[in-house]
Design a protein around this motif. Sequence first.
Motif, PDB file in Angstrom:
ATOM      1  N   PHE A  57      22.460 -33.175 -42.670  1.00 44.91           N
ATOM      2  CA  PHE A  57      21.446 -34.187 -42.371  1.00 44.91           C
ATOM      3  C   PHE A  57      21.964 -35.070 -41.247  1.00 44.91           C
ATOM      4  CE2 PHE A  57      20.532 -33.056 -46.754  1.00 44.91           C
ATOM      5  CZ  PHE A  57      19.146 -32.961 -46.758  1.00 44.91           C
ATOM      6  N   ALA A  58      21.116 -35.349 -40.262  1.00 40.45           N
ATOM      7  CA  ALA A  58      21.476 -36.267 -39.183  1.00 40.45           C
ATOM      8  C   ALA A  58      21.415 -37.702 -39.713  1.00 40.45           C
ATOM      9  CB  ALA A  58      20.510 -36.088 -38.008  1.00 40.45           C
ATOM     10  N   SER A  59      21.836 -38.635 -38.888  1.00 41.02           N
ATOM     11  CA  SER A  59      21.883 -40.039 -39.318  1.00 41.02           C
ATOM     12  C   SER A  59      20.494 -40.612 -39.607  1.00 41.02           C
ATOM     13  CB  SER A  59      22.591 -40.889 -38.266  1.00 41.02           C
ATOM     14  OG  SER A  59      21.898 -40.815 -37.037  1.00 41.02           O
ATOM     15  N   ASP A  60      19.441 -39.967 -39.131  1.00 37.87           N
ATOM     16  CA  ASP A  60      18.082 -40.447 -39.430  1.00 37.87           C
ATOM     17  C   ASP A  60      17.506 -39.794 -40.687  1.00 37.87           C
ATOM     18  OD1 ASP A  60      17.641 -37.889 -38.488  1.00 37.87           O
ATOM     19  OD2 ASP A  60      16.199 -38.483 -36.934  1.00 37.87           O
ATOM     20  N   GLY A  61      18.312 -38.968 -41.371  1.00 34.14           N
ATOM     21  CA  GLY A  61      17.874 -38.347 -42.615  1.00 34.14           C
ATOM     22  C   GLY A  61      17.189 -37.010 -42.453  1.00 34.14           C
ATOM     23  N   VAL A  62      17.025 -36.546 -41.228  1.00 37.59           N
ATOM     24  CA  VAL A  62      16.366 -35.267 -40.974  1.00 37.59           C
ATOM     25  C   VAL A  62      17.405 -34.142 -41.054  1.00 37.59           C
ATOM     26  CG1 VAL A  62      15.089 -33.904 -39.266  1.00 37.59           C
ATOM     27  CG2 VAL A  62      14.597 -36.337 -39.549  1.00 37.59           C
ATOM     28  N   ALA A  63      17.043 -33.078 -41.772  1.00 42.91           N
ATOM     29  CA  ALA A  63      17.934 -31.919 -41.867  1.00 42.91           C
ATOM     30  C   ALA A  63      18.026 -31.247 -40.506  1.00 42.91           C
ATOM     31  CB  ALA A  63      17.417 -30.955 -42.917  1.00 42.91           C
ATOM     32  N   THR A  64      19.254 -30.989 -40.067  1.00 42.11           N
ATOM     33  CA  THR A  64      19.456 -30.375 -38.749  1.00 42.11           C
ATOM     34  C   THR A  64      19.982 -28.949 -38.847  1.00 42.11           C
ATOM     35  OG1 THR A  64      21.673 -31.330 -38.613  1.00 42.11           O
ATOM     36  CG2 THR A  64      19.855 -32.587 -37.614  1.00 42.11           C
ATOM     37  N   VAL A  76      19.528 -43.222 -49.001  1.00 45.10           N
ATOM     38  CA  VAL A  76      20.190 -42.339 -49.967  1.00 45.10           C
ATOM     39  C   VAL A  76      21.516 -41.853 -49.399  1.00 45.10           C
ATOM     40  CG1 VAL A  76      20.025 -40.115 -51.169  1.00 45.10           C
ATOM     41  CG2 VAL A  76      18.031 -41.625 -51.066  1.00 45.10           C
ATOM     42  N   LEU A  77      21.491 -41.418 -48.163  1.00 40.63           N
ATOM     43  CA  LEU A  77      22.719 -40.919 -47.528  1.00 40.63           C
ATOM     44  C   LEU A  77      23.751 -42.025 -47.361  1.00 40.63           C
ATOM     45  CD1 LEU A  77      21.022 -38.702 -44.788  1.00 40.63           C
ATOM     46  CD2 LEU A  77      21.998 -37.954 -46.963  1.00 40.63           C
TER      47      LEU A  77
END
Length: 163
Positions: free
Chosen positions: A31-38, A135-136
């Motif tokens: 997951f990137a720092s914005d919460g999007v799975a990369t 969450v992260l």
Amino acid sequence: MSRPLFIATSIVLAFCVGVALAGPDPMPAHFASDGVATRFESRVEFAGTMGAITSALGLLFLGARSVIPRLPASAINMPSVRAHRYWTSAERRTILDRMVSEDIERIGIATMALLLGVVVCSVAGASSGRLPVAVLVTLTAAYMIVLFAYVWWMVARRYRVPE
């Protein structure tokens, strides 16, 4: 061997087996720092990677109790020269070995909790491909706070030389 650490490791491995058998496919693996799975992986690949990491760390933490007593005193780092002399003396070395082994096992339990959190977060984020940043951040911050607090306690209190 530490029963709590063994149980914690077993729980994470059981979750990995569950993901491999019935988890969502594909699984977000990063997951990137914005919460999007990369990055995504198959559930078997994800579970295998997490299982291998968990097994390796579990063996490392569980093996401490047998390795620590074999270390020469020169390989042990203490908060001060005075503490080193005190704790590595022949009459206290067995106590030191037990204490260091317990500390490593406790850090291992915290690490297993982090790994379990990573697996759970990846499962939770599989359907949408994202997780709330909170969450992260919370998962990572909680682990770091626990570690820093525990290490501070070890240095400031646990290994302090009695007056």
